[in-house]
Design an enzyme around this catalytic site. Structure first.
Site, PDB file in Angstrom:
ATOM      1  N   GLU A  23       0.839  -1.197   0.000  1.00  0.00           N
ATOM      2  CA  GLU A  23       0.000   0.000   0.000  1.00  0.00           C
ATOM      3  C   GLU A  23       0.878   1.252   0.000  1.00  0.00           C
ATOM      4  OE1 GLU A  23      -1.565   1.719   3.671  1.00  0.00           O
ATOM      5  OE2 GLU A  23      -1.531  -0.323   4.464  1.00  0.00           O
ATOM      6  N   LYS A  84      -5.930  10.423   0.481  1.00  0.00           N
ATOM      7  CA  LYS A  84      -5.971   9.079   1.062  1.00  0.00           C
ATOM      8  C   LYS A  84      -7.193   8.380   0.501  1.00  0.00           C
ATOM      9  CE  LYS A  84      -5.844   6.796   5.600  1.00  0.00           C
ATOM     10  NZ  LYS A  84      -5.832   7.043   7.063  1.00  0.00           N
ATOM     11  N   VAL A 104      -5.722  -0.017   2.766  1.00  0.00           N
ATOM     12  CA  VAL A 104      -5.819  -1.475   2.647  1.00  0.00           C
ATOM     13  C   VAL A 104      -6.906  -1.884   1.664  1.00  0.00           C
ATOM     14  CG1 VAL A 104      -6.496  -3.581   3.885  1.00  0.00           C
ATOM     15  CG2 VAL A 104      -4.827  -2.016   4.897  1.00  0.00           C
ATOM     16  N   ASP A 136     -19.389   2.644  13.366  1.00  0.00           N
ATOM     17  CA  ASP A 136     -18.171   2.919  12.605  1.00  0.00           C
ATOM     18  C   ASP A 136     -17.367   1.635  12.434  1.00  0.00           C
ATOM     19  OD1 ASP A 136     -16.032   4.039  11.332  1.00  0.00           O
ATOM     20  OD2 ASP A 136     -15.514   5.453  12.914  1.00  0.00           O
ATOM     21  N   SER A 138     -14.465  -0.214   9.597  1.00  0.00           N
ATOM     22  CA  SER A 138     -13.601  -0.004   8.444  1.00  0.00           C
ATOM     23  C   SER A 138     -14.123  -0.739   7.212  1.00  0.00           C
ATOM     24  CB  SER A 138     -12.182  -0.496   8.760  1.00  0.00           C
ATOM     25  OG  SER A 138     -11.388  -0.507   7.590  1.00  0.00           O
ATOM     26  N   ALA A 139     -13.946  -0.095   6.060  1.00  0.00           N
ATOM     27  CA  ALA A 139     -14.310  -0.736   4.792  1.00  0.00           C
ATOM     28  C   ALA A 139     -13.406  -1.911   4.475  1.00  0.00           C
ATOM     29  CB  ALA A 139     -14.226   0.293   3.661  1.00  0.00           C
ATOM     30  N   ASP A 140     -12.273  -2.028   5.186  1.00  0.00           N
ATOM     31  CA  ASP A 140     -11.356  -3.152   4.947  1.00  0.00           C
ATOM     32  C   ASP A 140     -12.089  -4.486   5.088  1.00  0.00           C
ATOM     33  OD1 ASP A 140      -9.473  -1.159   4.857  1.00  0.00           O
ATOM     34  OD2 ASP A 140      -8.368  -1.812   6.635  1.00  0.00           O
ATOM     35  N   LYS A 157      -5.268  -2.476  14.401  1.00  0.00           N
ATOM     36  CA  LYS A 157      -4.761  -1.411  15.265  1.00  0.00           C
ATOM     37  C   LYS A 157      -5.400  -1.530  16.650  1.00  0.00           C
ATOM     38  CE  LYS A 157      -4.002   1.677  11.351  1.00  0.00           C
ATOM     39  NZ  LYS A 157      -4.434   0.742  10.288  1.00  0.00           N
TER      40      LYS A 157
END
Length: 302
Positions: A23, A84, A104, A136, A138-140, A157
């Protein structure tokens, strides 16, 4: 959308030689200059030293690239205004002719489209704390549920809700295996405090799982290989716990919400650990890149 794959990466894929996707967000947004470019070159060099071809991914002037030339790498590291980009941002960025570093989700999507099977990164996104209030996530996670790629990472994380993230990955059907461990790493920490169901101990075993995925068919989901940062290079757990608690309180007091939460917390950790969290982050990335290259080499063998 026109996807440009570098000549080196094209030739490697055509000859079934190992390729590792990298990335670009860490280059553009994760490090100060000029260290960012130094680290970008170091990571590509580490992939080559293990016998694989690096494919750093970014979008430049509306064109997605899989594999960057030196001058393109310099642009990502040094140019002002590099955005980003997550997976959802790719189409707007292409249409607007924008330039951006890939996260990612965007990296995994473009790598898979180019035919690259192994992707090495630092840590995944996941379910955020207080999810029941903020919703909330992450789209990951959703992207990995529908993308056949192997992601080598240091877990998620530690600022996130780790058990909820593991549960979400299970619900989405994303396989998770610890590399040389039965514990799920916590990015800065070797152990997040949570276990994993499967342990893989060699690059060959990882490649065997990848082949089994293809043989079995089914949903095009990812394989997450959770590779812990070495204990001697992790952030001191007591320091981590104290500073993270302070960061969460500061975040609440200052009313930081939405997409601003993650960079706020990560920045707080860097400042209040005197850079130790950044050193642990880089140690994890270096280890993941080398392991990713070894997995790619095993995957490329007949």
């Amino acid at each position: 959308m026109t996807l440009v794959v570098s000549e080196e990466v094209q030739e490697a894929l055509a000859a079934r030689r190992p390729v590792v996707a990298l990335e670009s967000t860490i280059i553009a947004h994760g490090l100060p200059r000029p260290r960012s470019l130094q680290v970008a070159r170091e990571l590509e060099r580490a992939v080559r030293q293990e016998g694989a071809v690096p494919a750093t991914i970014a979008v430049l002037d509306g064109t997605p690239y899989v594999g960057l030339a030196e001058e393109q790498l310099e642009r990502v590291a040094d140019e002002e205004g590099i955005r980003k980009l997550g997976h959802r941002d790719l189409a707007p960025a292409v249409a607007a002719g924008a330039s951006g570093a890939t996260t990612v989700s965007a990296t995994a999507s473009l790598a898979a489209r180019a035919g690259v099977r192994v992707f090495a990164t630092g840590g995944l996104g996941g379910v955020h704390r207080q999810w029941t209030v903020t919703q909330d996530e992450s789209a990951d996670l959703g992207l990995l549920a529908r993308t056949r790629i192997t992601v080598v990472c240091a877990g998620v994380k530690s600022i996130l809700d780790v058990p909820a993230t593991l549960q979400r990955l299970e619900t989405l059907g994303v396989a998770v295996a610890g590399y040389g461990t039965d514990r799920f790493p916590g990015f800065y920490l070797s152990d997040s405090g949570h276990g994993v169901d499967w342990t893989l101990r060699t690059p060959e075993q990882v490649a065997d799982v990848m082949r089994a995925q293809d043989t079995l068919g089914g949903p095009e989901s990812a394989l997450v290989v959770a590779n812990p940062v070495p204990e001697e290079e992790q952030l001191d757990p007591a320091l981590h716990a104290r500073v993270l608690d302070e960061a969460l309180h500061a975040c609440e007091e200052q009313g930081v919400t939405g997409q601003a939460v993650t960079p706020f917390l990560l920045g707080f950790l860097v400042r209040h650990t005197d850079g130790a969290s950044l050193n642990a982050n880089l140690a994890a990335v270096r280890g993941n890149v080398r392991l990713g290259a070894r997995i790619a080499v095993s995957w490329a063998r007949p």
